[in-house]
Design a protein around this motif. Structure first.
Motif, mmCIF file in Angstrom:
data_model
loop_
_atom_site.group_PDB
_atom_site.id
_atom_site.type_symbol
_atom_site.label_atom_id
_atom_site.label_comp_id
_atom_site.label_asym_id
_atom_site.label_seq_id
_atom_site.Cartn_x
_atom_site.Cartn_y
_atom_site.Cartn_z
ATOM 1 N N GLN A 145 0.829 -1.206 0.000
ATOM 2 C CA GLN A 145 0.000 0.000 0.000
ATOM 3 C C GLN A 145 0.870 1.265 0.000
ATOM 4 O O GLN A 145 0.584 2.225 -0.714
ATOM 5 C CB GLN A 145 -0.879 -0.007 1.252
ATOM 6 C CG GLN A 145 -2.144 0.801 1.091
ATOM 7 C CD GLN A 145 -3.032 0.691 2.328
ATOM 8 O OE1 GLN A 145 -2.537 0.748 3.459
ATOM 9 N NE2 GLN A 145 -4.314 0.534 2.120
ATOM 10 N N ALA A 146 1.946 1.228 0.793
ATOM 11 C CA ALA A 146 2.847 2.382 0.851
ATOM 12 C C ALA A 146 3.496 2.618 -0.516
ATOM 13 O O ALA A 146 3.607 3.759 -0.974
ATOM 14 C CB ALA A 146 3.923 2.158 1.918
ATOM 15 N N PHE A 147 3.910 1.539 -1.169
ATOM 16 C CA PHE A 147 4.519 1.675 -2.504
ATOM 17 C C PHE A 147 3.504 2.238 -3.503
ATOM 18 O O PHE A 147 3.823 3.124 -4.284
ATOM 19 C CB PHE A 147 5.055 0.334 -3.005
ATOM 20 C CG PHE A 147 6.344 -0.079 -2.335
ATOM 21 C CD1 PHE A 147 7.340 0.856 -2.061
ATOM 22 C CD2 PHE A 147 6.576 -1.398 -1.986
ATOM 23 C CE1 PHE A 147 8.529 0.482 -1.449
ATOM 24 C CE2 PHE A 147 7.764 -1.780 -1.374
ATOM 25 C CZ PHE A 147 8.746 -0.838 -1.098
ATOM 26 N N LEU A 148 2.307 1.682 -3.453
ATOM 27 C CA LEU A 148 1.275 2.144 -4.398
ATOM 28 C C LEU A 148 0.952 3.618 -4.147
ATOM 29 O O LEU A 148 0.754 4.385 -5.086
ATOM 30 C CB LEU A 148 0.002 1.291 -4.270
ATOM 31 C CG LEU A 148 0.150 -0.168 -4.707
ATOM 32 C CD1 LEU A 148 -1.163 -0.919 -4.538
ATOM 33 C CD2 LEU A 148 0.640 -0.284 -6.145
ATOM 34 N N HIS A 149 0.958 3.978 -2.871
ATOM 35 C CA HIS A 149 0.689 5.374 -2.512
ATOM 36 C C HIS A 149 1.772 6.285 -3.116
ATOM 37 O O HIS A 149 1.477 7.337 -3.681
ATOM 38 C CB HIS A 149 0.652 5.516 -0.992
ATOM 39 C CG HIS A 149 0.322 6.894 -0.525
ATOM 40 N ND1 HIS A 149 -0.953 7.417 -0.608
ATOM 41 C CD2 HIS A 149 1.095 7.873 -0.007
ATOM 42 C CE1 HIS A 149 -0.943 8.652 -0.151
ATOM 43 N NE2 HIS A 149 0.292 8.958 0.218
ATOM 44 N N GLU A 150 3.012 5.834 -2.991
ATOM 45 C CA GLU A 150 4.118 6.619 -3.556
ATOM 46 C C GLU A 150 4.020 6.707 -5.076
ATOM 47 O O GLU A 150 4.228 7.759 -5.666
ATOM 48 C CB GLU A 150 5.459 5.978 -3.179
ATOM 49 C CG GLU A 150 6.066 6.562 -1.920
ATOM 50 C CD GLU A 150 7.542 6.217 -1.812
ATOM 51 O OE1 GLU A 150 8.349 6.871 -2.479
ATOM 52 O OE2 GLU A 150 7.860 5.268 -1.073
ATOM 53 N N ILE A 151 3.698 5.574 -5.696
ATOM 54 C CA ILE A 151 3.561 5.546 -7.160
ATOM 55 C C ILE A 151 2.459 6.522 -7.592
ATOM 56 O O ILE A 151 2.627 7.295 -8.527
ATOM 57 C CB ILE A 151 3.242 4.113 -7.657
ATOM 58 C CG1 ILE A 151 4.459 3.202 -7.452
ATOM 59 C CG2 ILE A 151 2.825 4.127 -9.125
ATOM 60 C CD1 ILE A 151 4.188 1.721 -7.674
ATOM 61 N N ASN A 152 1.356 6.489 -6.860
ATOM 62 C CA ASN A 152 0.231 7.365 -7.222
ATOM 63 C C ASN A 152 0.560 8.848 -7.043
ATOM 64 O O ASN A 152 -0.062 9.694 -7.679
ATOM 65 C CB ASN A 152 -0.999 7.027 -6.374
ATOM 66 C CG ASN A 152 -1.601 5.692 -6.779
ATOM 67 O OD1 ASN A 152 -1.394 5.231 -7.896
ATOM 68 N ND2 ASN A 152 -2.308 5.055 -5.867
ATOM 69 N N GLY A 153 1.542 9.111 -6.168
ATOM 70 C CA GLY A 153 1.914 10.508 -5.936
ATOM 71 C C GLY A 153 2.787 11.092 -7.037
ATOM 72 O O GLY A 153 2.891 12.306 -7.177
#
Ligand SMILES: [Zn+2]
Length: 238
Positions: free
Chosen positions: A19-27
């Motif tokens: 989730q943290a990685f996906l959050h970063e990717i989405n940012g």
């Protein structure tokens, strides 16, 4: 039963990372858009300065033509003055000449102002050009870094997904309902589905759990839920 709890915790750890990685990717698209905006602003400053310089040149040429027109007019008045024998007409022409001369003087003042503005604009354009060039390099480097970051994060996220799917499959094999419960909790409880007890409190909602729940969690023979928030709770080893 301890085995499945450990698996859930492992699954949650993978899911949280994912989730943290996906959050970063989405940012990243937002970061890139902000960079593009900074570059656009530098370009706009440069373009505005250049446009103003062009405008000044056009205006100066127009004033030049206007002044020339006045000079031609004055020459014509002088010829007419030379030819007339009427005093009144002579005086009227004299006033016309004075007015035209005054107009020319105003035009020349305006031209001097424009020339000064043009001179002042030169270093501003040079500095805007420099800034834009530097921004282009800076932004393209940061864009590249952002793209590289997405690549790395995406790769890591893909690995994590494989890992979490494998663990989830193991949980499903022994208790399908438990996996469903976990996944629902993970979605609805901000990524904290399985939480430790802190004393007799649930560390998810900070409410006190019942003595029965506390005891069951300590025994660890079954999966126990907090009565308040529904999270799966466990007792940390003393
Ligand atoms: Zn709770």
């Amino acid at each position: 039963m301890f085995g499945i709890l450990e698996k859930l915790l492992l699954l949650q750890e993978r899911d949280q990372k994912l989730q943290a990685f996906l959050h970063e990717i989405n940012g990243v698209p937002g970061e890139k858009a902000a960079l593009q905006k900074e570059l656009d602003a530098a370009q706009r400053t440069l373009e505005n300065d250049k446009a103003r310089a062009t405008q000044i040149e056009v205006e100066r040429k127009r004033l030049e033509v206007e002044a020339d027109g006045k000079r031609t007019q004055i020459a014509k008045y002088r010829t007419q003055q030379f030819e007339t024998r009427k005093n009144e007409e002579f005086t009227a022409l004299k006033h016309e000449i004075e007015r035209a001369e005054s107009d020319i003087s105003t035009i020349e003042d305006r031209e001097l102002d424009l020339m000064q503005e043009f001179e002042d604009l030169k270093p501003a354009i040079a500095s805007a050009e420099q800034k834009y060039a530097a921004e282009k390099i800076r932004v393209s480097t940061l864009m590249k870094t952002a793209d590289d970051k997405v690549g790395v994060l995406q790769g890591r996220a893909d690995e994590l997904r494989v890992e979490r799917d494998a663990i989830a499959a193991e949980v499903r094999a022994s208790d399908e309902d438990l996996l469903d419960l976990y996944e629902k909790l993970f979605r609805t409880k901000m990524g904290r589905a399985v939480v430790p007890l802190e004393g007799n409190h649930c560390s998810g909602c900070h409410m006190t759990v019942t003595p029965a729940t506390l005891r069951d969690a300590r025994v660890g023979a079954s999966v126990v839920s907090c009565e308040q928030c529904g999270r799966i709770v466990y007792s940390l080893p003393e």
